[in-house]
Design a protein around this motif. Sequence first.
Motif, PDB file in Angstrom:
ATOM      1  N   PRO A 169      23.461  83.295 -27.764  1.00 34.26           N
ATOM      2  CA  PRO A 169      22.516  84.390 -28.110  1.00 34.26           C
ATOM      3  C   PRO A 169      22.942  85.526 -28.197  1.00 34.26           C
ATOM      4  O   PRO A 169      22.773  86.440 -29.003  1.00 34.26           O
ATOM      5  CB  PRO A 169      21.267  83.857 -27.628  1.00 34.26           C
TER       6      PRO A 169
ATOM      7  N   CYS B 211      24.210  78.311 -21.199  1.00 29.28           N
ATOM      8  CA  CYS B 211      22.520  78.703 -20.654  1.00 29.28           C
ATOM      9  C   CYS B 211      22.128  77.681 -19.685  1.00 29.28           C
ATOM     10  O   CYS B 211      21.833  76.612 -19.754  1.00 29.28           O
ATOM     11  CB  CYS B 211      21.522  78.419 -22.150  1.00 29.28           C
TER      12      CYS B 211
ATOM     13  N   CYS C 139      17.869  85.518 -16.083  1.00 29.45           N
ATOM     14  CA  CYS C 139      18.882  85.189 -17.043  1.00 29.45           C
ATOM     15  C   CYS C 139      19.589  86.215 -17.977  1.00 29.45           C
ATOM     16  O   CYS C 139      19.227  87.288 -17.550  1.00 29.45           O
ATOM     17  CB  CYS C 139      18.290  84.308 -17.939  1.00 29.45           C
TER      18      CYS C 139
ATOM     19  N   CYS D 129      26.236  83.732 -22.819  1.00 25.10           N
ATOM     20  CA  CYS D 129      25.727  82.480 -23.694  1.00 25.10           C
ATOM     21  C   CYS D 129      25.767  83.100 -24.982  1.00 25.10           C
ATOM     22  O   CYS D 129      25.722  84.146 -25.484  1.00 25.10           O
ATOM     23  CB  CYS D 129      24.268  82.476 -23.295  1.00 25.10           C
TER      24      CYS D 129
ATOM     25  N   SER E 170      19.380  87.498 -20.649  1.00 25.39           N
ATOM     26  CA  SER E 170      18.616  88.473 -21.734  1.00 25.39           C
ATOM     27  C   SER E 170      18.436  89.752 -20.861  1.00 25.39           C
ATOM     28  O   SER E 170      18.045  90.825 -21.506  1.00 25.39           O
ATOM     29  CB  SER E 170      17.610  87.775 -22.219  1.00 25.39           C
TER      30      SER E 170
ATOM     31  N   GLY F 188      14.688  82.085 -18.351  1.00 32.38           N
ATOM     32  CA  GLY F 188      14.992  81.464 -19.637  1.00 32.38           C
ATOM     33  C   GLY F 188      13.522  80.796 -20.020  1.00 32.38           C
ATOM     34  O   GLY F 188      12.758  81.645 -19.748  1.00 32.38           O
TER      35      GLY F 188
ATOM     36  N   GLU G 113      15.733  76.834 -26.478  1.00 33.99           N
ATOM     37  CA  GLU G 113      16.081  78.367 -26.275  1.00 33.99           C
ATOM     38  C   GLU G 113      15.391  79.142 -27.354  1.00 33.99           C
ATOM     39  O   GLU G 113      15.811  78.840 -28.608  1.00 33.99           O
ATOM     40  CB  GLU G 113      17.375  78.735 -25.948  1.00 33.99           C
TER      41      GLU G 113
ATOM     42  N   TYR H 148      21.397  91.981 -21.949  1.00 31.71           N
ATOM     43  CA  TYR H 148      21.679  92.288 -23.430  1.00 31.71           C
ATOM     44  C   TYR H 148      22.184  93.604 -23.823  1.00 31.71           C
ATOM     45  O   TYR H 148      22.820  94.034 -24.511  1.00 31.71           O
ATOM     46  CB  TYR H 148      20.673  91.718 -24.350  1.00 31.71           C
TER      47      TYR H 148
ATOM     48  N   PRO I 272      21.867  76.830 -26.034  1.00 33.40           N
ATOM     49  CA  PRO I 272      23.082  77.490 -26.078  1.00 33.40           C
ATOM     50  C   PRO I 272      24.170  77.009 -25.120  1.00 33.40           C
ATOM     51  O   PRO I 272      23.674  76.911 -23.945  1.00 33.40           O
ATOM     52  CB  PRO I 272      22.710  79.021 -26.069  1.00 33.40           C
TER      53      PRO I 272
HETATM   54  S1  SF4 Z   1      17.725  81.558 -21.777  1.00 36.89           S
HETATM   55 FE1  SF4 Z   1      19.720  80.980 -21.610  1.00 36.89          FE
HETATM   56  S2  SF4 Z   1      20.620  81.477 -23.717  1.00 36.89           S
HETATM   57 FE2  SF4 Z   1      18.771  82.819 -23.319  1.00 36.89          FE
HETATM   58  S3  SF4 Z   1      19.578  84.642 -22.512  1.00 36.89           S
HETATM   59 FE3  SF4 Z   1      19.036  83.243 -20.801  1.00 36.89          FE
HETATM   60  S4  SF4 Z   1      20.970  82.253 -20.332  1.00 36.89           S
HETATM   61 FE4  SF4 Z   1      21.219  83.152 -22.204  1.00 36.89          FE
END
Ligand code: SF4
Length: 426
Positions: A78, A372, A111, A76, A113, A344, A239, A116, A369
């Motif tokens: 972000p 997502c 999700c 995604c 994140s 999310g 988001e 990351y 995004p």
């Molecule tokens: S909410 Fe969506 S855009 Fe944000 S990290 Fe999770 S998958 Fe990615």
Amino acid sequence: MSTFIDYPTVKQPRRTPEFTAQDKEIRTILCPQMAPIHFALFQAVFENHGYRFEVLPEVDREAVEEGLRYVNNDVCYPAIIVVGQLIRAMKSGKYDPNKTALMISQTCGGCRSTNYATFLKIAAAKAGFHHVPVIPFSVDIANGNTKGINVNFKMLKKMLLAFLYGDLLMTLSNCCRPYETVQGSVNKLVETWLKQLRDEILRNKKHRVADFAGRIVHDFDVIELTGEQTRPRVGIVGEILVKYHPEANNHLISLIEQEGGEVVVPNILDFMLYCLSSDEQRKRYSHVPFLAGLKSSAGVWLIERQRDKVRNALKKSRRFAPMGTIRHLIRLAEPIVSTCNHTGEGWLLTAEMVELIEQNIPNIVCVQPFGCLPNHITGKGVLKELRLRYNNANITTIDYDPGSTEVNQLNRIKLLMAVALQNLSK
Ligand code: SF4
């Protein structure tokens, strides 16, 4: 007949070192930008506790390109932005890799994140910065499980205040800016208060939240405005990064203001309360350890008590209304989605749209995004139901990704604004 090609494999070291207590003395922690008002205060909290801390100022096209270079482009947007911003900063030559560490947010849910920090570790190693520590900013930090970062109760409380004041300044300035009599006066007032609040945090002075909130509300209450409440109000939901980051959403707030609207953006603390309340909600449907449920409820209670002080200040205002509570948001979402949607923005995204409509703000931009999935379910996925329940709902969804054209986004906003202005004149 199929042909097999042997691609050369280049082995890259995938682990970056941990941030230690000694690193605190010598390394500057770089943090990607998300919400400029809030993060200015967030930086002050770290500085006050002895960390060298720098929130990176902005994202430009080059940062997105760096993100695309090191993060698979089906991840995604972000993730691409935050990783790209940090790698670009490291490559700029401004920071000594031996005296720098990188911080990135990490949730622990379904999700991306959650990944990351891993994306960043891989990107840093590939870009030649494998010796730069990566610090995941997650719930582990609050629990004291991250080496080198010692977050005590005092620091947590200051972080809470940073977001509390950030939300207040953001809300009041969005409400006043479109009507300011003297151009630039509202942003100047925000700057003045940011400086004062930063000094207050850095000086480590104990102060009364009610007193400060009252003074901030008063200053925005008396600022000179012309033509108040003559514009259609437009809510921005979606988001978290694309919602608050001006460069990630191509300056959506300015765009809506230029098109004749007044912007309303929900508070960041609502998102934190949504995360914090997840165990409390989950235990209604499945087994959650008793202590986890208790922690969740106590955390929500504590934060809401601090917000009450701001609410009281807003109740005395002649211009502004107090924000709602997380309990109210839960009640709004429940008839439409299960409050077990915790991936999310989950149920919060639906609740924010319902809350805006019930506050007589039926014009909503839902920013998503590309890639997502969770937010497409509780955002785009509930629009049909919302339109059935509220026939005045004027909602548009806008996708953001490295390749999306601004023209397309602009057209959608113009269309939404045309309907909003028409409805207002009726
Ligand atoms: S909410 Fe969506 S855009 Fe944000 S990290 Fe999770 S998958 Fe990615």
